[in-house]
Every structure is written in structure tokens, then in C-alpha cells.
Design a protein around this motif. Structure first.
Motif, PDB file in Angstrom:
ATOM      1  N   SER A  81       0.823  -1.206   0.000  1.00 54.91           N
ATOM      2  CA  SER A  81       0.000   0.000   0.000  1.00 54.91           C
ATOM      3  C   SER A  81       0.861   1.262   0.000  1.00 54.91           C
ATOM      4  O   SER A  81       0.509   2.264  -0.643  1.00 54.91           O
ATOM      5  CB  SER A  81      -0.939   0.008   1.209  1.00 54.91           C
ATOM      6  OG  SER A  81      -1.956  -0.963   1.056  1.00 54.91           O
ATOM      7  N   TRP A 181     -13.865   2.609   0.272  1.00 56.16           N
ATOM      8  CA  TRP A 181     -12.727   1.731  -0.001  1.00 56.16           C
ATOM      9  C   TRP A 181     -12.761   0.521   0.941  1.00 56.16           C
ATOM     10  O   TRP A 181     -12.016   0.434   1.905  1.00 56.16           O
ATOM     11  CB  TRP A 181     -11.416   2.497   0.135  1.00 56.16           C
ATOM     12  CG  TRP A 181     -10.207   1.733  -0.318  1.00 56.16           C
ATOM     13  CD1 TRP A 181      -9.140   1.336   0.451  1.00 56.16           C
ATOM     14  CD2 TRP A 181      -9.915   1.260  -1.645  1.00 56.16           C
ATOM     15  NE1 TRP A 181      -8.233   0.653  -0.301  1.00 56.16           N
ATOM     16  CE2 TRP A 181      -8.673   0.592  -1.599  1.00 56.16           C
ATOM     17  CE3 TRP A 181     -10.598   1.348  -2.860  1.00 56.16           C
ATOM     18  CZ2 TRP A 181      -8.094   0.012  -2.724  1.00 56.16           C
ATOM     19  CZ3 TRP A 181     -10.018   0.757  -3.972  1.00 56.16           C
ATOM     20  CH2 TRP A 181      -8.784   0.114  -3.903  1.00 56.16           C
ATOM     21  N   THR A 183     -12.156  -3.208   0.487  1.00 55.57           N
ATOM     22  CA  THR A 183     -11.617  -4.125  -0.507  1.00 55.57           C
ATOM     23  C   THR A 183     -10.878  -5.277   0.157  1.00 55.57           C
ATOM     24  O   THR A 183     -10.637  -5.265   1.372  1.00 55.57           O
ATOM     25  CB  THR A 183     -10.645  -3.378  -1.441  1.00 55.57           C
ATOM     26  OG1 THR A 183      -9.565  -2.842  -0.645  1.00 55.57           O
ATOM     27  CG2 THR A 183     -11.351  -2.236  -2.154  1.00 55.57           C
ATOM     28  N   GLY A 185      -7.792  -6.166  -0.910  1.00 58.81           N
ATOM     29  CA  GLY A 185      -6.357  -5.942  -1.057  1.00 58.81           C
ATOM     30  C   GLY A 185      -6.020  -4.475  -1.143  1.00 58.81           C
ATOM     31  O   GLY A 185      -6.874  -3.632  -1.438  1.00 58.81           O
ATOM     32  N   ARG A 187      -5.601  -2.295   0.985  1.00 57.13           N
ATOM     33  CA  ARG A 187      -6.546  -1.509   1.775  1.00 57.13           C
ATOM     34  C   ARG A 187      -5.903  -0.244   2.335  1.00 57.13           C
ATOM     35  O   ARG A 187      -6.567   0.785   2.498  1.00 57.13           O
ATOM     36  CB  ARG A 187      -7.111  -2.369   2.903  1.00 57.13           C
ATOM     37  CG  ARG A 187      -8.037  -3.474   2.423  1.00 57.13           C
ATOM     38  CD  ARG A 187      -8.315  -4.510   3.510  1.00 57.13           C
ATOM     39  NE  ARG A 187      -8.842  -3.930   4.718  1.00 57.13           N
ATOM     40  CZ  ARG A 187     -10.130  -3.667   4.945  1.00 57.13           C
ATOM     41  NH1 ARG A 187     -11.021  -3.939   3.995  1.00 57.13           N
ATOM     42  NH2 ARG A 187     -10.539  -3.153   6.083  1.00 57.13           N
ATOM     43  N   ARG A 360      -3.029 -11.193  -1.258  1.00 59.95           N
ATOM     44  CA  ARG A 360      -4.221 -10.418  -1.610  1.00 59.95           C
ATOM     45  C   ARG A 360      -3.850  -9.109  -2.307  1.00 59.95           C
ATOM     46  O   ARG A 360      -4.503  -8.681  -3.254  1.00 59.95           O
ATOM     47  CB  ARG A 360      -5.049 -10.138  -0.356  1.00 59.95           C
ATOM     48  CG  ARG A 360      -5.750 -11.380   0.189  1.00 59.95           C
ATOM     49  CD  ARG A 360      -6.649 -11.059   1.372  1.00 59.95           C
ATOM     50  NE  ARG A 360      -5.901 -10.780   2.584  1.00 59.95           N
ATOM     51  CZ  ARG A 360      -5.754  -9.583   3.134  1.00 59.95           C
ATOM     52  NH1 ARG A 360      -6.281  -8.518   2.548  1.00 59.95           N
ATOM     53  NH2 ARG A 360      -5.072  -9.421   4.255  1.00 59.95           N
ATOM     54  N   ASP A 361      -2.780  -8.479  -1.834  1.00 59.05           N
ATOM     55  CA  ASP A 361      -2.334  -7.238  -2.470  1.00 59.05           C
ATOM     56  C   ASP A 361      -1.866  -7.486  -3.899  1.00 59.05           C
ATOM     57  O   ASP A 361      -2.151  -6.695  -4.813  1.00 59.05           O
ATOM     58  CB  ASP A 361      -1.195  -6.609  -1.654  1.00 59.05           C
ATOM     59  CG  ASP A 361      -1.668  -5.993  -0.349  1.00 59.05           C
ATOM     60  OD1 ASP A 361      -2.877  -5.772  -0.192  1.00 59.05           O
ATOM     61  OD2 ASP A 361      -0.819  -5.738   0.532  1.00 59.05           O
ATOM     62  N   GLN A 363      -2.795  -9.902  -5.921  1.00 61.14           N
ATOM     63  CA  GLN A 363      -3.972 -10.168  -6.748  1.00 61.14           C
ATOM     64  C   GLN A 363      -4.660  -8.865  -7.130  1.00 61.14           C
ATOM     65  O   GLN A 363      -5.086  -8.671  -8.285  1.00 61.14           O
ATOM     66  CB  GLN A 363      -4.950 -11.075  -5.987  1.00 61.14           C
ATOM     67  CG  GLN A 363      -6.279 -11.308  -6.674  1.00 61.14           C
ATOM     68  CD  GLN A 363      -6.170 -12.191  -7.905  1.00 61.14           C
ATOM     69  OE1 GLN A 363      -5.116 -12.721  -8.203  1.00 61.14           O
ATOM     70  NE2 GLN A 363      -7.274 -12.350  -8.621  1.00 61.14           N
ATOM     71  N   THR A 364      -4.736  -7.939  -6.189  1.00 62.29           N
ATOM     72  CA  THR A 364      -5.381  -6.651  -6.445  1.00 62.29           C
ATOM     73  C   THR A 364      -4.613  -5.854  -7.493  1.00 62.29           C
ATOM     74  O   THR A 364      -5.209  -5.266  -8.406  1.00 62.29           O
ATOM     75  CB  THR A 364      -5.494  -5.852  -5.136  1.00 62.29           C
ATOM     76  OG1 THR A 364      -6.224  -6.620  -4.170  1.00 62.29           O
ATOM     77  CG2 THR A 364      -6.198  -4.529  -5.360  1.00 62.29           C
ATOM     78  N   HIS A 368      -5.632  -4.407 -11.760  1.00 63.83           N
ATOM     79  CA  HIS A 368      -5.724  -2.982 -12.100  1.00 63.83           C
ATOM     80  C   HIS A 368      -5.873  -2.823 -13.614  1.00 63.83           C
ATOM     81  O   HIS A 368      -5.182  -3.486 -14.395  1.00 63.83           O
ATOM     82  CB  HIS A 368      -4.482  -2.253 -11.604  1.00 63.83           C
ATOM     83  CG  HIS A 368      -4.568  -0.765 -11.678  1.00 63.83           C
ATOM     84  ND1 HIS A 368      -4.484  -0.066 -12.858  1.00 63.83           N
ATOM     85  CD2 HIS A 368      -4.736   0.170 -10.707  1.00 63.83           C
ATOM     86  CE1 HIS A 368      -4.594   1.229 -12.622  1.00 63.83           C
ATOM     87  NE2 HIS A 368      -4.754   1.402 -11.316  1.00 63.83           N
TER      88      HIS A 368
END
Length: 394
Positions: A81, A181, A183, A185, A187, A360-361, A363-364, A368
Motif C-alpha cells: 500500500s 474503499w 476491498t 487488497g 486496503r 491479496r495485495d 492479486q489486487t 488494475h
């Protein structure tokens, strides 16, 4: 101070490394609260990292793309993040450097200014006396919760013609925030939705997008000779975004090896996971994919820096390759993370284990709209086949 009188540039990647422990300390808090921690923000300011893409006349460093990518990858290694938000701010600073110099005087009055941005033209700007009235709704407004300015994309109404895409510089305080927001991933980026309702924007803060993207034409006289602003938008943004995926894969590798000593493989005769041939195959596969991701990021950044120094024009194929490099880096990074996540076993699903958040991040990131591997590979293939690109973001 002119653009040629740059201050000494510190070793910024090392400064990013110094922040890793601090950022990791707050990674769980950032995910839970969906925003960056104030100590992380202060660390980014104290180390000078926010100045990487600020013009030197305002106290910035005008760092080259390779340096910015190294920093972003290190911050993403600590917490994706933070890396993604820094990526957004650096693109925002770059965009701000394209506006007329008097607009820059206002934006860069604080050299540690944080400038978010979006590339989806989800607003409409209608001409009025002295400027435009802007209405729009932009999801995924990364960085807005900590930004002083935002560079939003919109379309501008043209009398007797089709609307044209523009970039608009807006004080963050002028935008309405929708706290949506929630989500699985990334986050901590706090990428909430922003809204503009009949917002007046002075004419100087509206920048035509197509001349900027296709011909690299902008409105700043004082940045015209700077290598930082002598490159096209899309290849520059692509390299920085790819660095986030690279840092994410590095985080997964580090998290896996930290937990490896003493771990066994449940329901097998292997008392130690490190002794299993399966583990050897998995870590080797992940390492190769990580190396491939790094290759694409470094190639993209190196090409930008080399062409910025010489001023050599960009071919359409080179622009497509830049997008492909971003997509390929994202794909290989995700594959690397997936292998290590699979090898981490059931105990990795606990919330205190970093691997589950990294997975998870990652995958997010891969979903995009700009980074999506399939989209970028298709674009590259179209250009290789002699067809026109199917996007203006090239």
C-alpha cells in the motif's frame, strides 16, 4: 535556482530501506484502518522521498526513473500500500510539472507536497468565464486522504466538436470524499471515490491530454529542458507501476524464507520443509520469476533514462514495449507470489502472517485496469501486427 543547478542527490533507495521496519510495524494497522499511518507519512517526508519528482527550483531532486523505481520497489517490499501510494504521488508530481509555471509555483510551494492522480476521464469540464465548471465522480482516488492536490482526468466540452480528454489540477480540499474503499487488497492505500460538483477550475489548471501523451507537448517553459519531463507519460507511469509489483514479489520471498526454518510439511514424513525436493523446486521457480519481473522493470526504467538524456523520439513499438514491460513484470511477480503462497501452507492464512496480505495485495495489483497483463500483452501484439493501438494511453 534553475533546473540545471540541481542540489546533491542523496542515495534515495537506501533511505527507503531505512523505512522498511517502520512501515512493516504499521502494515497491519494500515490495512485495518484503510489509510497510511502518520508515522509512515512523516518518515516519507523526513527522508526526502516525496521530493523525487519535484523540480529542483522548488528544492526537489528531479530523480531519474531508475532511482524512483528502486525507491518504490523498496517501499512496496515493506508494504504494498505504501509502494502503490508513492507510485501515485510520483506520477502526480510528474503531471504537475507539465502545467504552466505559475500553476507549479502554487502547487510546489511546499516541496514535500503530495499530489494524487487518476487517468480515467470520469469528469466533464464545461467552459465558463475564466475557466471551466467540473463535474465528475472518480473511484480509486489513491492518496487523496493525504494529498494537498489531485490531478484528475476528465473530458472537456468543445463547441461544435467531440469532447477532448484533459488533466485538471485540483486542490484536494475542493473534492468531496466518499468513504467506499472496502476491498480485499491494498486496503492501506485508502483509494476512496472523489466527487466534483460544479467546481470552478481556472483555465491555467486544465491541460490537454492527447498532445501530452502523443507528442509530449506541455505548458511548462522552465521544465522544457529537464530530462524528467522529456519522456512520454505512459512509458514513464508504466515503469513506476511495474516497480510496485516487483517490490511485492520481493516481499513474498522475504516473508517465505523468514518462516521456513523449523517448518515441516504436514501429513508427510518431512520434518523440515527446507529438506523437501518440492520446496527446492518451488523456491527456484519463484526466484526465476522474480528475476524476470526485475528484468522488465529495469529495462523499462533504463530505456526511459537513456532516451531522456538524448531526447531521442519514441516509436510506437517502443511505447507498446513499455506497456508490455509493465504487464509482464506484473504477471511474473504474481506468479512468483502465487508459488510462495502455495508453499506457505495452511498456517499462512492467519492475519498476523504477512504472506496472506501480500497474496491479496498482489492479486489486487494484477487486476488494475492499466497493469492487467492480458490488456498490455494484447496491446503489444496489436502493434507488432501492424495495427493501431486500442488505447490513447500509449
Amino acid at each position: 535556482m534553475t533546473n540545471t543547478e540541481a542540489p546533491p542527490r542523496p542515495e534515495l533507495a537506501g533511505r527507503a530501506t531505512e523505512l522498511v521496519d517502520l512501515i512493516r510495524k504499521h502494515a497491519g494497522w494500515q490495512e485495518e484502518n484503510r489509510v497510511l499511518h502518520k508515522e509512515v507519512l512523516q518518515g516519507l517526508r523526513d527522508t526526502g522521498l516525496l521530493k523525487m519528482r519535484v523540480p529542483v527550483r522548488y528544492g526537489g531532486y528531479e530523480s531519474d526513473t531508475s532511482t524512483v523505481c528502486d525507491v518504490i520497489a523498496e517501499l512496496a517490499r515493506a508494504d504494498v500500500s505504501v509502494g502503490w501510494t508513492m507510485n501515485t504521488w510520483m506520477i502526480g508530481c510528474w503531471l504537475a510539472g507539465l502545467f504552466p509555471d505559475e500553476v507549479q509555483d502554487e502547487i510546489f510551494a511546499d516541496p514535500d507536497v503530495r499530489i494524487g492522480n487518476s487517468v480515467s476521464p470520469n469528469g466533464m469540464a464545461v467552459p465558463t468565464d475564466g475557466g471551466y465548471l467540473l463535474n465528475g465522480r472518480w473511484p480509486f482516488s489513491t492518496g487523496i486522504l493525504h494529498s494537498q492536490w489531485f490531478a484528475h482526468s476528465a473530458v472537456m466540452a468543445v463547441e461544435g466538436g467531440d469532447p477532448v480528454p484533459v488533466v485538471i489540477a485540483i486542490p484536494a480540499a475542493d473534492l468531496t470524499i466518499v468513504d467506499d474503499w472496502h476491498t480485499v487488497g491494498m486496503r492501506g492505500t485508502g483509494s476512496v471515490t472523489t466527487i466534483a460538483e460544479n467546481l470552478f477550475v481556472p483555465q491555467a489548471r486544465v491541460l490537454p491530454m492527447l498532445p501530452l501523451i502523443l507528442q509530449n507537448q506541455h505548458l511548462s517553459e522552465r521544465n522544457a529542458d529537464s530530462p524528467v519531463w522529456r519522456v512520454p507519460f505512459s512509458p514513464s507511469a508504466a515503469a513506476l507501476a511495474g516497480a510496485v509489483a516487483l517490490g511485492t514479489a520481493r516481499a513474498a520471498r522475504e516473508a517465505f524464507f523468514e518462516r521456513l526454518p523449523g517448518r515441516k510439511i504436514t501429513y508427510t514424513n518431512y520434518e523440515l520443509q527446507v529438506e523437501a525436493p518440492l520446496t527446492h523446486l518451488q523456491v527456484a521457480e519463484a526466484a526465476v520469476k522474480l528475476d524476470e519481473a526485475e528484468f522488465h522493470v529495469r529495462r523499462a526504467a533504463g530505456r526511459l533514462d537513456a532516451k531522456a538524456r538524448t531526447g531521442e523520439p519514441w516509436t510506437m513499438e517502443e511505447r507498446a514495449v513499455a506497456r508490455m514491460d509493465m504487464g509482464a513484470a506484473t504477471l511474473r511477480a504474481k506468479e512468483s507470489v502465487d508459488v510462495l503462497n502455495t508453499a506457505s501452507g495452511g498456517s499462512s492464512i492467519y492475519s498476523h502472517v504477512p504472506m496472506q496480505r501480500i497474496e491479496r495485495d498482489m492479486q489486487t495489483i494484477s487486476l488494475h485496469g492499466v497493469l492487467h497483463p492480458n490488456t498490455n500483452l494484447e496491446l503489444y501484439g496489436r502493434v507488432l501486427c501492424g495495427l493501431e493501438p486500442n488505447t490513447y494511453l500509449i
